[in-house]
Design an enzyme around this catalytic site. Structure first.
Site, PDB file in Angstrom:
ATOM      1  NE  ARG A 207      -9.056   7.808   3.663  1.00 21.95           N
ATOM      2  CZ  ARG A 207      -7.994   7.049   3.891  1.00 21.95           C
ATOM      3  NH1 ARG A 207      -6.849   7.318   3.283  1.00 21.95           N
ATOM      4  NH2 ARG A 207      -8.071   6.019   4.704  1.00 21.95           N
TER       5      ARG A 207
ATOM      6  N   GLY B 142       0.990  -1.079   4.395  1.00 23.75           N
ATOM      7  CA  GLY B 142       1.501   0.247   4.049  1.00 23.75           C
ATOM      8  C   GLY B 142       2.370   0.846   5.131  1.00 23.75           C
TER       9      GLY B 142
ATOM     10  CD  GLU C 230      -7.094   0.009   1.049  1.00 20.44           C
ATOM     11  OE1 GLU C 230      -6.885  -1.207   1.118  1.00 20.44           O
ATOM     12  OE2 GLU C 230      -6.786   0.812   1.934  1.00 20.44           O
TER      13      GLU C 230
ATOM     14  CG  HIS D 180      -7.906   3.991   1.021  1.00 16.56           C
ATOM     15  ND1 HIS D 180      -8.175   3.332   2.187  1.00 16.56           N
ATOM     16  CD2 HIS D 180      -9.016   4.717   0.748  1.00 16.56           C
ATOM     17  CE1 HIS D 180      -9.402   3.635   2.601  1.00 16.56           C
ATOM     18  NE2 HIS D 180      -9.930   4.484   1.748  1.00 16.56           N
TER      19      HIS D 180
ATOM     20  CG  HIS E 293      -3.155   9.590   2.442  1.00 23.80           C
ATOM     21  ND1 HIS E 293      -3.887   8.686   3.146  1.00 23.80           N
ATOM     22  CD2 HIS E 293      -2.779  10.528   3.333  1.00 23.80           C
ATOM     23  CE1 HIS E 293      -3.965   9.057   4.423  1.00 23.80           C
ATOM     24  NE2 HIS E 293      -3.306  10.179   4.554  1.00 23.80           N
TER      25      HIS E 293
ATOM     26  CG  HIS F 213      -5.487  -1.261   9.417  1.00 22.73           C
ATOM     27  ND1 HIS F 213      -4.925  -0.385  10.301  1.00 22.73           N
ATOM     28  CD2 HIS F 213      -6.177  -0.510   8.535  1.00 22.73           C
ATOM     29  CE1 HIS F 213      -5.279   0.838   9.987  1.00 22.73           C
ATOM     30  NE2 HIS F 213      -6.029   0.803   8.909  1.00 22.73           N
ATOM     31  CG  ASP F 214      -1.937  -0.838  12.623  1.00 18.03           C
ATOM     32  OD1 ASP F 214      -1.264  -0.014  11.966  1.00 18.03           O
ATOM     33  OD2 ASP F 214      -2.931  -0.510  13.295  1.00 18.03           O
TER      34      ASP F 214
ATOM     35  CG  ASN G 191      -1.814   1.136   1.372  1.00 17.56           C
ATOM     36  OD1 ASN G 191      -1.407   2.269   1.148  1.00 17.56           O
ATOM     37  ND2 ASN G 191      -3.043   0.891   1.763  1.00 17.56           N
TER      38      ASN G 191
HETATM   39  N1  PXP Z   1      -6.319  -2.458   4.320  1.00 17.65           N
HETATM   40  C1  PXP Z   1      -7.152  -1.396   4.371  1.00 17.65           C
HETATM   41  C2  PXP Z   1      -8.590  -1.592   4.006  1.00 17.65           C
HETATM   42  C3  PXP Z   1      -6.668  -0.113   4.706  1.00 17.65           C
HETATM   43  O1  PXP Z   1      -7.497   0.936   4.727  1.00 17.65           O
HETATM   44  C4  PXP Z   1      -5.287   0.036   5.009  1.00 17.65           C
HETATM   45  C5  PXP Z   1      -4.743   1.389   5.341  1.00 17.65           C
HETATM   46  O2  PXP Z   1      -4.983   2.273   4.278  1.00 17.65           O
HETATM   47  C6  PXP Z   1      -4.461  -1.107   4.952  1.00 17.65           C
HETATM   48  C7  PXP Z   1      -5.009  -2.339   4.614  1.00 17.65           C
HETATM   49  C8  PXP Z   1      -2.997  -1.035   5.234  1.00 17.65           C
HETATM   50  O3  PXP Z   1      -2.801  -0.750   6.602  1.00 17.65           O
HETATM   51  P1  PXP Z   1      -1.378  -0.304   7.127  1.00 17.65           P
HETATM   52  O4  PXP Z   1      -1.046   0.991   6.464  1.00 17.65           O
HETATM   53  O5  PXP Z   1      -1.569  -0.182   8.620  1.00 17.65           O
HETATM   54  O6  PXP Z   1      -0.411  -1.397   6.763  1.00 17.65           O
END
Ligand code: PXP
Length: 249
Positions: A46, A221, A76, A44, A51, A198-199, A8
């Site tokens: 927006r 990301g 996304e 992603h 971003h 995510h994280d 990401n």
């Molecule tokens: N998946 C989704 C749906 C997200 O919105 C994000 C953050 O934009 C991520 C994955 C990636 O998360 P991270 O940046 O914490 O790795």
């Protein structure tokens, strides 16, 4: 089945946007990530373009289709009319729909499928008719998952934020892993593919993959961008691929 890594690039875009200058350059960093073995790129966009900018989206699509035809592009976002028009124009391999308010700093919850079914049904239908794989962002709680295949979606993306937040609490980590595992197995039993995001980090990927070896894709990301500051983009991608294959950092 090996879990694939989609990088990401939103966090890189955020850094670029601090100045009115074209660096760090998304396209060249995406190229380095794909050359180092990442399987895809995620953006992603927006509405406020804080971003990813609208001009980034076709540029990365062209990079992938011209230079990395086997790689996947994942877009996304919240399914607004503008978002749907954008993805139908670009036609990425996968669209991940998230329920976030455009003002949120980052996605922090999955869809409440029962309440959102009416909104999602025509949206998923439109994206599927245009030939895109559809994934729906989901909390690690299987309530309502049975609605997802009825909507025609192919996959869910498990929200791993609460798992990521347990980085210094092993007991809480094990509890989150069990929730993810139960939810992932329920989705799998319903015939859905399972992504996660995510994280996710180099240290927390090996236990996740051990518990959910059937994960199709992780999209990463923030931690990967942080890692790239220390190890370079290619080094960071290789470290995350190593973590995905089960080796601890
Ligand atoms: N998946 C989704 C749906 C997200 O919105 C994000 C953050 O934009 C991520 C994955 C990636 O998360 P991270 O940046 O914490 O790795």
């Amino acid at each position: 089945m090996m879990t694939t890594l989609s990088v990401n690039v939103n966090a890189i875009a955020m850094l670029r946007n601090r100045r009115d200058l074209p660096w760090p350059d998304l396209e060249s960093l995406a190229r380095i990530a794909l050359e180092a073995g990442a399987s895809g790129i995620t953006v992603h966009p927006r509405p406020d373009q804080r971003h990813i900018r609208l001009t980034d989206v076709p540029q990365l699509s062209t990079l992938i289709s011209r230079s990395f035809p086997k790689a996947e592009y994942n877009i996304e976002g919240y399914p607004s009319e503008a978002f749907l028009d954008l993805v139908c124009r670009i036609r990425p391999d996968q669209v991940t729909l998230v329920p976030d308010d455009p003002a949120q700093p980052t996605s922090d919850h999955g869809w409440a499928f029962e309440t959102a079914a009416e909104l999602l049904a025509p949206v998923v239908g439109r994206l599927k008719a245009e030939g895109m794989r559809v994934s729906l962002f989901a909390d690690p709680d299987p309530a309502g998952y049975e609605i997802v295949p009825q909507l025609g979606a192919d996959r869910i993306e498990l929200y791993t934020g609460p798992y990521g937040a347990t980085h210094s609490d092993p007991d809480a980590r094990d509890a989150e892993l069990s929730r993810l595992s139960l939810a992932g197995r329920r989705a799998q039993a319903l015939g859905l593919g399972v992504n996660a995001g995510h994280d996710l980090t180099v240290p927390n990927l090996p236990p996740l993959i051990a518990e959910l070896p059937f994960l199709a894709e992780v999209s990463i990301g923030h931690a990967l961008t942080a890692d790239a500051l220390e190890h370079g983009m290619a080094g960071a991608v290789r470290r995350f691929l190593g973590a995905l294959s089960g080796s601890e950092a």
